[in-house]
Scaffold this active site. Sequence first.
Site, PDB file in Angstrom:
ATOM      1  N   ASP A  37       0.707  -1.205   0.165  1.00 27.37           N
ATOM      2  CA  ASP A  37      -0.056   0.174   0.011  1.00 27.37           C
ATOM      3  C   ASP A  37       0.915   1.341   0.043  1.00 27.37           C
ATOM      4  O   ASP A  37       1.522   1.390   1.047  1.00 27.37           O
ATOM      5  CB  ASP A  37      -0.893  -0.128   1.348  1.00 27.37           C
ATOM      6  N   ASP A  38       0.637   2.205  -1.058  1.00 25.09           N
ATOM      7  CA  ASP A  38       1.169   3.344  -1.063  1.00 25.09           C
ATOM      8  C   ASP A  38       2.903   3.268  -1.099  1.00 25.09           C
ATOM      9  O   ASP A  38       3.649   3.794  -0.676  1.00 25.09           O
ATOM     10  CB  ASP A  38       1.373   4.274   0.198  1.00 25.09           C
ATOM     11  N   CYS A  77      -6.297   4.128  -3.932  1.00 22.88           N
ATOM     12  CA  CYS A  77      -6.486   2.769  -3.239  1.00 22.88           C
ATOM     13  C   CYS A  77      -7.694   2.161  -3.836  1.00 22.88           C
ATOM     14  O   CYS A  77      -7.550   0.953  -4.414  1.00 22.88           O
ATOM     15  CB  CYS A  77      -6.620   2.990  -1.734  1.00 22.88           C
ATOM     16  N   ARG A  81      -7.725  -1.475  -6.300  1.00 20.96           N
ATOM     17  CA  ARG A  81      -7.684  -2.798  -5.884  1.00 20.96           C
ATOM     18  C   ARG A  81      -9.243  -3.410  -6.696  1.00 20.96           C
ATOM     19  O   ARG A  81      -9.145  -4.592  -6.683  1.00 20.96           O
ATOM     20  CB  ARG A  81      -8.364  -2.562  -4.202  1.00 20.96           C
ATOM     21  N   LYS A 131      -5.987  -5.466   3.676  1.00 24.78           N
ATOM     22  CA  LYS A 131      -6.897  -4.362   3.452  1.00 24.78           C
ATOM     23  C   LYS A 131      -7.614  -4.697   2.515  1.00 24.78           C
ATOM     24  O   LYS A 131      -7.180  -4.928   1.342  1.00 24.78           O
ATOM     25  CB  LYS A 131      -5.885  -3.099   3.166  1.00 24.78           C
ATOM     26  N   HIS A 133     -10.869  -2.357   1.138  1.00 24.26           N
ATOM     27  CA  HIS A 133     -10.925  -1.237   0.740  1.00 24.26           C
ATOM     28  C   HIS A 133     -12.013  -1.213  -0.489  1.00 24.26           C
ATOM     29  O   HIS A 133     -11.947  -0.239  -1.446  1.00 24.26           O
ATOM     30  CB  HIS A 133      -9.695  -0.405   0.338  1.00 24.26           C
ATOM     31  N   SER A 159      -8.310   1.887   4.793  1.00 22.80           N
ATOM     32  CA  SER A 159      -7.034   2.241   5.191  1.00 22.80           C
ATOM     33  C   SER A 159      -7.020   2.551   6.608  1.00 22.80           C
ATOM     34  O   SER A 159      -7.949   3.209   7.143  1.00 22.80           O
ATOM     35  CB  SER A 159      -6.772   3.478   4.331  1.00 22.80           C
ATOM     36  N   HIS A 236       1.216   2.399   3.907  1.00 26.03           N
ATOM     37  CA  HIS A 236       0.521   3.626   3.929  1.00 26.03           C
ATOM     38  C   HIS A 236       0.747   4.337   5.349  1.00 26.03           C
ATOM     39  O   HIS A 236       1.081   3.758   6.492  1.00 26.03           O
ATOM     40  CB  HIS A 236      -0.865   3.086   3.938  1.00 26.03           C
ATOM     41  N   ASP A 288      -0.504  -0.741  -4.673  1.00 21.25           N
ATOM     42  CA  ASP A 288      -1.673  -0.140  -5.318  1.00 21.25           C
ATOM     43  C   ASP A 288      -1.464   1.056  -6.016  1.00 21.25           C
ATOM     44  O   ASP A 288      -2.461   1.427  -6.852  1.00 21.25           O
ATOM     45  CB  ASP A 288      -2.758   0.128  -4.256  1.00 21.25           C
ATOM     46  N   ASN A 289      -0.662   1.832  -5.748  1.00 24.15           N
ATOM     47  CA  ASN A 289      -0.342   3.198  -5.990  1.00 24.15           C
ATOM     48  C   ASN A 289       0.884   3.884  -5.647  1.00 24.15           C
ATOM     49  O   ASN A 289       1.718   2.977  -4.551  1.00 24.15           O
ATOM     50  CB  ASN A 289      -1.412   4.226  -5.870  1.00 24.15           C
ATOM     51  N   LYS A 309       1.382   9.427  -5.540  1.00 20.47           N
ATOM     52  CA  LYS A 309       0.078   9.240  -5.330  1.00 20.47           C
ATOM     53  C   LYS A 309      -0.829  10.300  -5.557  1.00 20.47           C
ATOM     54  O   LYS A 309      -0.650  11.193  -5.361  1.00 20.47           O
ATOM     55  CB  LYS A 309       0.008   8.818  -3.655  1.00 20.47           C
TER      56      LYS A 309
END
Length: 521
Positions: A37-38, A77, A81, A131, A133, A159, A236, A288-289, A309
């Site tokens: 994540d991130d 996010c 996903r 996660k 989301h 998140s 994240h 994810d990003n 992001k």
Amino acid sequence: MIRSATSRVVWCTLLASLCLYQVSSAAKPNIVLLFADDLGYGDLGCYGHPTSHSPNLDRMSQEGLRFTQFYSASPVCSPSRAAILTGRYQIRSGIWPGVFGQSSVGGLPHNETTIAEGLKEVGYATTIVGKWHLGTGGNNHTYLPTTQGFDHYLGIPFSHDMCPCIICFYPNTSCYDQCRKGSAPCPLYSDDEIVQQPADLTTLTQRYTDAATAFIQKNAAAKTPFFLYMAYQHTHHPQFASQKFRNATTRGTMGDSLMELDDSVGQIMAAIKESGVDENTFVFFTADNGPSLTREVRGGNQGLLKCGKGTTYEGGQREPGIARMPGKITPGQITKELSGTVDILPTVFAMTGAKVPTDRIIDGVDMSNILFQTHGKSERSHYFYYPKNPEPTIGLYAIRDDTYKAHFYTEGSHCGHEYRDEDCWGSTRQAKHTPPLLFNLLVDPSEGYPIDNRTEEYKTAMISLQKVADNFQATAVFAESQIERGMSKDYMPCCTPGCSPFPSCCRCNKLPYSLHTSPRW
């Protein structure tokens, strides 16, 4: 005589087909999808970061295939996903604009086919850890993973910054970044039941890892093919870490968080090997990003790429991508072929015999050529970029082919506020580019030097890109927005519904197991 010979041929063919089917059934590969994540393109050691401690992911890269042009479908996010699980750009499933909140009413529509649903049809055990989301559905659990093809779920469904910050580092150090006030404490779900609220971040990653390794061991022992979707909360903001990883790196809280993620990857890889299924397990790692640059040194690193992001610049969507499968993927390879998260579903379905839906557009392509052939070529010719808040009246922000990228629109992001490049700032509003900005990503991956629109190079590239973009947009129908269905406090996850004062009263600890003990499922 002819009939007898023909009969023998027919029977031999049937027997050969039966034997092949039996071998294929017995050899269905296990699928492990690791999703950070991130995490920025430049955050891992194997992608060039000089002080990150990521030995397990670096080893995975050495033992497998590393992508240098791999993309998430979105710079934020929830839509990213949705895309990785469905093989479709997020606008088609209604996961726009932005992301789901803690009390969102909507979720991933049930008429979408996820990787888990496809694999269940061909005999796979399926589990998600981490996660989600993509909506919860409140106390009705309408959109939890267990309604989307997953047998089991353990995780926080959004998140962790969407909850009040309490403790992020062992034993009782508070979080370094602001989180959401006025929301319920973060819930930890086991299937459709909240078993801990607030979730203990200082033990969360090990709890996730224990669940993942137990799932692998159980299904390997039963000789049941399995799909594990390991969707980390790391890295994240606000970063967090257990006792083992607190102040363990020279890179601060981001480094500690990344090191804990990497350690979890190492434990999962060890479980695969010790369970005797290493050569029959396909493992893929990505994120994810891009990194949240507004968090400065705690926000991750995009390497040489522009912005992060929330933007459609390369730093927002180009991600690490690492694939490993001993005996099938040649170790130590690096590929420059164009690929992305929407390609995971068709690739996995091709490997497992699952059926790709034919009643809808699937944006992904099968990556088998890249994965299983030395220097294999991609079936993907273009990639398409949507912003964090897509608009049906605008559509695409950018498109790229194997060489060039054209920006029709650009804008900054709240996740890039005060970064050194003003193009990344949240105050940098949407700008339409007429003519489009054009970059050669092979020589200018940092998107620093737009090609002069008066040149033949520009004109030739743009004719091709514009034609493809126009054709794509003609089929890119925006589904009804699930995110615009709004929010309601009735959908805020709470293990003690009806309590007061709401939502801070939502507290419980019903964990039926401790760390290093398998969950009840």
